[in-house]
Scaffold this active site. Structure first.
Site, PDB file in Angstrom:
ATOM      1  N   ARG A  25       0.871  -1.374   0.272  1.00 67.52           N
ATOM      2  CA  ARG A  25       0.017  -0.066  -0.184  1.00 67.52           C
ATOM      3  C   ARG A  25       0.877   1.100  -0.110  1.00 67.52           C
ATOM      4  O   ARG A  25       1.738   1.177   0.956  1.00 67.52           O
ATOM      5  CB  ARG A  25      -0.879   0.174   1.149  1.00 67.52           C
ATOM      6  CG  ARG A  25      -1.434   1.171   1.858  1.00 67.52           C
ATOM      7  CD  ARG A  25      -2.580   0.961   2.596  1.00 67.52           C
ATOM      8  NE  ARG A  25      -2.343   0.208   3.999  1.00 67.52           N
ATOM      9  CZ  ARG A  25      -1.672   1.176   4.969  1.00 67.52           C
ATOM     10  NH1 ARG A  25      -1.249   2.407   4.776  1.00 67.52           N
ATOM     11  NH2 ARG A  25      -1.367   0.530   6.032  1.00 67.52           N
ATOM     12  N   HIS A  68      -3.550   4.278   5.087  1.00 68.09           N
ATOM     13  CA  HIS A  68      -4.592   3.246   5.344  1.00 68.09           C
ATOM     14  C   HIS A  68      -5.763   4.055   4.572  1.00 68.09           C
ATOM     15  O   HIS A  68      -6.600   3.197   3.960  1.00 68.09           O
ATOM     16  CB  HIS A  68      -4.879   2.852   6.532  1.00 68.09           C
ATOM     17  CG  HIS A  68      -5.973   1.969   6.772  1.00 68.09           C
ATOM     18  ND1 HIS A  68      -6.390   0.562   6.445  1.00 68.09           N
ATOM     19  CD2 HIS A  68      -7.224   2.249   7.549  1.00 68.09           C
ATOM     20  CE1 HIS A  68      -7.532   0.044   6.481  1.00 68.09           C
ATOM     21  NE2 HIS A  68      -8.122   1.178   7.196  1.00 68.09           N
ATOM     22  N   TYR A 113       3.991   4.702  11.795  1.00 65.20           N
ATOM     23  CA  TYR A 113       4.253   3.317  12.169  1.00 65.20           C
ATOM     24  C   TYR A 113       5.115   2.423  10.967  1.00 65.20           C
ATOM     25  O   TYR A 113       5.433   1.475  11.069  1.00 65.20           O
ATOM     26  CB  TYR A 113       3.041   2.242  12.230  1.00 65.20           C
ATOM     27  CG  TYR A 113       1.960   2.645  11.288  1.00 65.20           C
ATOM     28  CD1 TYR A 113       1.999   1.735   9.978  1.00 65.20           C
ATOM     29  CD2 TYR A 113       0.767   3.379  11.274  1.00 65.20           C
ATOM     30  CE1 TYR A 113       1.173   1.967   8.942  1.00 65.20           C
ATOM     31  CE2 TYR A 113       0.065   3.813  10.130  1.00 65.20           C
ATOM     32  CZ  TYR A 113       0.281   2.869   8.863  1.00 65.20           C
ATOM     33  OH  TYR A 113      -0.986   3.023   7.963  1.00 65.20           O
TER      34      TYR A 113
HETATM   35  C1  LIG Z   1     -13.913  -6.485  13.121  1.00 64.98           C
HETATM   36  C2  LIG Z   1     -13.168  -5.160  13.200  1.00 64.98           C
HETATM   37  N1  LIG Z   1     -12.045  -4.930  13.519  1.00 64.98           N
HETATM   38  C3  LIG Z   1     -11.426  -3.615  13.428  1.00 64.98           C
HETATM   39  C4  LIG Z   1     -11.812  -2.825  12.423  1.00 64.98           C
HETATM   40  C5  LIG Z   1     -11.119  -1.612  12.089  1.00 64.98           C
HETATM   41  N2  LIG Z   1     -10.190  -1.918  10.832  1.00 64.98           N
HETATM   42  C6  LIG Z   1     -10.614  -1.375   9.503  1.00 64.98           C
HETATM   43  S1  LIG Z   1      -9.643  -1.591   8.510  1.00 64.98           S
HETATM   44  C7  LIG Z   1      -8.608  -2.455   9.509  1.00 64.98           C
HETATM   45  C8  LIG Z   1      -7.624  -3.078   8.854  1.00 64.98           C
HETATM   46  C9  LIG Z   1      -7.665  -4.401   8.154  1.00 64.98           C
HETATM   47  O1  LIG Z   1      -6.498  -4.452   7.484  1.00 64.98           O
HETATM   48  P1  LIG Z   1      -6.314  -5.683   6.186  1.00 64.98           P
HETATM   49  O2  LIG Z   1      -7.366  -6.540   6.118  1.00 64.98           O
HETATM   50  O3  LIG Z   1      -5.130  -6.104   6.189  1.00 64.98           O
HETATM   51  O4  LIG Z   1      -6.559  -4.770   4.943  1.00 64.98           O
HETATM   52  P2  LIG Z   1      -6.028  -3.462   4.379  1.00 64.98           P
HETATM   53  O5  LIG Z   1      -6.632  -2.388   5.034  1.00 64.98           O
HETATM   54  O6  LIG Z   1      -4.388  -3.549   4.632  1.00 64.98           O
HETATM   55  O7  LIG Z   1      -6.124  -3.482   2.868  1.00 64.98           O
HETATM   56  C10 LIG Z   1      -9.002  -2.481  10.718  1.00 64.98           C
HETATM   57  C11 LIG Z   1      -8.349  -3.064  11.717  1.00 64.98           C
HETATM   58  C12 LIG Z   1     -12.964  -3.134  11.535  1.00 64.98           C
HETATM   59  N3  LIG Z   1     -13.593  -2.448  10.487  1.00 64.98           N
HETATM   60  N4  LIG Z   1     -13.476  -4.196  12.016  1.00 64.98           N
END
Ligand SMILES: Cc1ncc(C[n+]2csc(CCOP(=O)(O)OP(=O)(O)O)c2C)c(N)n1
Length: 339
Positions: free
Chosen positions: A252, A256, A265
């Protein structure tokens, strides 16, 4: 005499030069749209955007093996490349970003990047991570039960694989040999949490063995490798042999979301290194090497795509706002509209 098609890596995959150009154009649309959306956010016109830059190779590459009108798409919020391949237009995407009345995904009700389309078979996701995995397994179960020739594509990040829903969905899909392909876009971060704090395995694909399905690792910046892996998994699903887990190693390039500051981070050097393996640049170099696209044609294509995105933004910005009086529609019981 022209060289046989199979002499090139894309020819061996059955992809014509024209198809390759269409893939590249979609990559450029995804990247250009992404950059423009972030600018709209910084201009105060888009409240929240989710950048995709860096992920487009694995999104477009895997989605390309799906069939529009037959297959079902279960993307997550970073998947602008997937929904473009599914058939959503930049104009429709900006209607969602600006929360306009004609936003096809939710009429401006959902958060941006929670795409859904009855017309295209895109399933709207909920914001809790990994909730779409059991949905994908259930949809594949229904398709098989009804005897339909449908394959379900399901995309998610590495962070999703830490959720119970993810494990339950994969387990169920494997037990019932369901026609679904699980695609992990592993950028090694769940917001600020690095992969080594999420799991003790190096490859997410290793987890596939625990459910009894193949697990494949591909370079997410290699569009053709992603296409090849997805095509094989798609064929396997159609043959009734069950699901596959494809892990695309990707990066990425941006924070985020527009609300995140990734300097807290990860180092700028780390991001710079990642940008050195950009799927758009890698695919562009491939096209030049195989004489599919020359420098002048590339300039024309980029200008055309930029103009398309600017037109989409202007039209979406001018589109009517959602009527505040409709706020409760599809949320609460509406007298006279049945149950
Ligand atoms: C159950 C839950 N826990 C935490 C969150 C907060 N949250 C939103 S996006 C995210 C990261 C997800 O990371 P990843 O699956 O690796 O996808 P990326 O965003 O890196 O593409 C988190 C922790 C959420 N939306 N749902």
């Amino acid at each position: 005499m022209a060289a046989p098609l199979t002499d090139t890596p894309h020819g061996a995959l059955g992809l014509s030069d024209d198809e390759l150009l269409a893939m590249y154009r979609t990559l450029l649309v995804a990247r250009t749209l992404d950059e423009a959306a972030l600018r709209q956010n910084r201009m105060g016109r888009a409240p929240f955007v989710v950048p995709a830059a860096g992920h487009e190779g694995c999104q477009v590459g895997t989605a390309w093996a799906m069939r529009r009108g037959i297959d079902i798409w279960v993307p997550y919020y970073r998947d602008v490349g997937v929904v473009l391949v599914a058939g959503l237009t930049p104009y429709e995407i900006f209607l969602g970003i600006f929360a306009k009345a004609d936003d096809p995904c939710s009429g401006g009700r959902q958060m941006p990047s929670h795409w859904g389309s009855r017309r295209l078979g895109i399933i709207s996701g909920s914001s809790p991570i990994a909730t779409q995995i059991p949905h994908a397994a259930g949809i594949a179960y229904a398709a098989r039960y009804r005897g339909e020739d449908t394959v379900v594509g399901c995309w998610f990040g590495d962070g999703a694989t830490s959720e119970g829903d993810w494990h339950e969905g994969l387990n169920f899909a494997a037990i019932h040999h369901l026609p679904v392909v699980f695609v992990c876009e592993n950028n090694r971060y769940a917001i600020s949490v690095p992969q080594h704090k999420q799991m003790a395995v190096r490859d997410v694909a290793d987890r596939a063995a625990g459910y009894g399905m193949p697990g494949v690792v591909v370079d997410g910046a290699d569009v053709l490798a992603c296409y090849a892996a997805m095509r094989e998994a798609h064929e396997r699903a159609r043959r009734g042999e069950g699901p596959t887990l494809i892990e695309c190693k990707t990066d990425r390039f941006l924070p985020h979301t527009s609300d995140d500051d990734d300097r807290t981070y990860r180092s700028p050097e780390e991001v710079e290194r990642a940008r050195g393996h950009d799927p758009v640049a890698v695919f562009g170099a491939y096209l030049r090497e195989h004489a599919v696209l020359g420098p002048e044609a590339e300039d024309r294509l980029r200008a055309e795509v930029r103009a398309e995105i600017e037109r989409a933004i202007a039209a979406a910005w001018e589109a009517p706002e959602a009527d505040p009086a409709t706020l409760g529609l599809h949320v609460f019981h509406e007298p006279g509209r049945g149950r």
